[in-house]
Design an enzyme around this catalytic site. Sequence first.
Site, mmCIF file in Angstrom:
data_model
loop_
_atom_site.group_PDB
_atom_site.id
_atom_site.type_symbol
_atom_site.label_atom_id
_atom_site.label_comp_id
_atom_site.label_asym_id
_atom_site.label_seq_id
_atom_site.Cartn_x
_atom_site.Cartn_y
_atom_site.Cartn_z
ATOM 1 N N GLU A 217 -0.565 0.209 -9.258
ATOM 2 C CA GLU A 217 0.835 0.591 -9.501
ATOM 3 C C GLU A 217 1.764 -0.387 -8.785
ATOM 4 O O GLU A 217 2.592 0.000 -7.954
ATOM 5 C CB GLU A 217 1.089 2.053 -9.091
ATOM 6 C CG GLU A 217 0.244 3.012 -9.917
ATOM 7 C CD GLU A 217 0.647 4.481 -9.845
ATOM 8 O OE1 GLU A 217 1.456 4.858 -8.985
ATOM 9 O OE2 GLU A 217 0.141 5.260 -10.690
ATOM 10 N N GLU B 273 -6.036 5.976 -14.489
ATOM 11 C CA GLU B 273 -5.576 7.246 -13.908
ATOM 12 C C GLU B 273 -5.012 8.085 -15.047
ATOM 13 O O GLU B 273 -4.015 7.690 -15.678
ATOM 14 C CB GLU B 273 -4.504 7.019 -12.832
ATOM 15 C CG GLU B 273 -5.061 6.409 -11.558
ATOM 16 C CD GLU B 273 -4.061 6.337 -10.421
ATOM 17 O OE1 GLU B 273 -3.155 7.182 -10.348
ATOM 18 O OE2 GLU B 273 -4.205 5.407 -9.593
HETATM 19 O O1 AHR Z 1 -3.797 9.935 -8.167
HETATM 20 C C1 AHR Z 1 -2.792 10.120 -7.232
HETATM 21 C C2 AHR Z 1 -1.802 8.962 -7.200
HETATM 22 O O2 AHR Z 1 -1.147 8.878 -8.424
HETATM 23 C C3 AHR Z 1 -2.402 7.598 -7.024
HETATM 24 O O3 AHR Z 1 -2.622 7.281 -5.699
HETATM 25 C C4 AHR Z 1 -1.361 6.691 -7.613
HETATM 26 O O4 AHR Z 1 -1.902 5.513 -8.135
HETATM 27 C C5 AHR Z 1 -0.706 7.556 -8.659
HETATM 28 O O5 AHR Z 1 0.663 7.510 -8.587
#
Ligand code: AHR
Length: 531
Positions: A201, A334
């Site tokens: 991110e 994710e």
């Molecule tokens: O999964 C939790 C968080 O969500 C992670 O650390 C981040 O990459 C995302 O914003």
Amino acid sequence: MTSAMALAARQTGADSRIEILVDEPGAVIAPEIYGQFVENLGGVVYDGIWVGENSKIANVGGLRKALIDALKRVQPGMIRWPGGCFADQYDWRDGVGPREKRPRRTNFWVDDESWPKGANRLGPQSYDTNQFGTAEFVRFCELTGGQPYFAANLRSLPAEELYRWLEYCNSPAGATTLSDVRAGDGHPAPMGVRYWGVGNESWGCGGNFDPEDYASELRRYSAWMPKYGVDLRVVGSGPNDDDFSWTRRCFSKLARDGQVHGIWGWAAHHYSWNATGKSKAEWSTGKGDALKFGAPQYYSLLRGADDVERIIEGHWAVMAEHDPRHRVKLVVDEWGAWYAPGTEPFAEALLGQQNTMRDAVIAGLTLDIFNRHAEKVGMASVAQLVNNLQALFLAHEDQFCVTPTYHVFGLYTGHQGGRSIPVMLSAPRIHYEWDGAPALLRGLSSSASLKGQTLTVTVTNPSMEAEREAEIVVRGAKAGAVSGVMLSAGDVHSHNTFENSEAVKPKVLPSPGLRFVFPAASVTKFEIGIG
Ligand code: AHR
């Protein structure tokens, strides 16, 4: 529905039809799409996975045995670690060498606002003891069968540290000082780590870069990475949701420098969190409860999950502007449902939440989308493995249970490595409300794949209240023996707990046919022999 389809449906008595087009081409579904995500966050690592060698809890070299055994059964194609936002603060050197000498460090999440009341704020979830480092993670991968996928620190470590981490992992036994350290950590043979993410991110917690600056850093970090005979796959930190501008600007910059093909994958993150039924919702106030929900919150979450298809197609089209032959794959590393705090399995499980049949439906919808877009999605990982967001497991001290989402992964293992088969689906749409106006959701979701002579077909009925009868039609091959397994529960709020760990579990269908009534909020898998 075409009129021919409507006629066929009427003749069978079913109002829906799932046509499997076996003759049509399709890409192989990468096992890495069935990936997991392990971040050093709340109860994921400490208590979730790592219990320590001297624990009374059954363990394999300090790793929770019940978790290893259950995870192995669903064949994780890949496991991503150590973050997440944690990754851009992590110094891999802290987690190698003798465990008793490893430093204690402040965890990225130490000041998060969502810590449950009563949590021990001085434990390893806040101050990392580094007992779980690279060798422990790779051992976990080896024991469960998942390929390790590392997220390297771009924000706070220099590029040299990425090369050194690679050297620790992959350099030949006895060849380097770091391969000796690795041997001391119980892993003399090279680890062969293939997947390397560069930052996480990077538009946010990974450094708040603008796209052009990130693209330059990505190019610099990946300009030289020692291979040690491994076909390395570098993954760039891609967009949040449908931020097509991040993808366009990063790819344009990489293309100007002739570096688009320096990466193998482009990571996108997409969470379903908006429970308000309205498009204008705030991240801090728009989430709902994991257990208490009605139709508006249910469909709001499903809408968010289903949106990943538009996101995949959108980024894919943008990537084509500079990579027309699509050598770079999308990596949705994710994804999952994200609810408001309140259902954590224990106080130190920051961002932990319960998991109901709603989450099983979200998993079914999402995995079907990945399967159908197998030529685009090279890897994916649900956030996160245990005690966190849409977890497969809840684990605390000697208590352990699997969630409905775990069972969906179990139903879908047959898709891994199969050829994705196009599915033509006609089903009356589901009506719900969005922004105060009528909105529509797909009436059924499905994907299919072929491995040898076995066709695996998965079907999710996303309706919260209505069953749906559908006929499965195999085109281009003769359907033979059919078997089936179904995950459903009388109440969509059903979930497993430490005390009642089998409230939701799959049932083998006694002699299923190709015409089937799918209960509300259910996920079903069929295996069909074809001739
Ligand atoms: O999964 C939790 C968080 O969500 C992670 O650390 C981040 O990459 C995302 O914003």
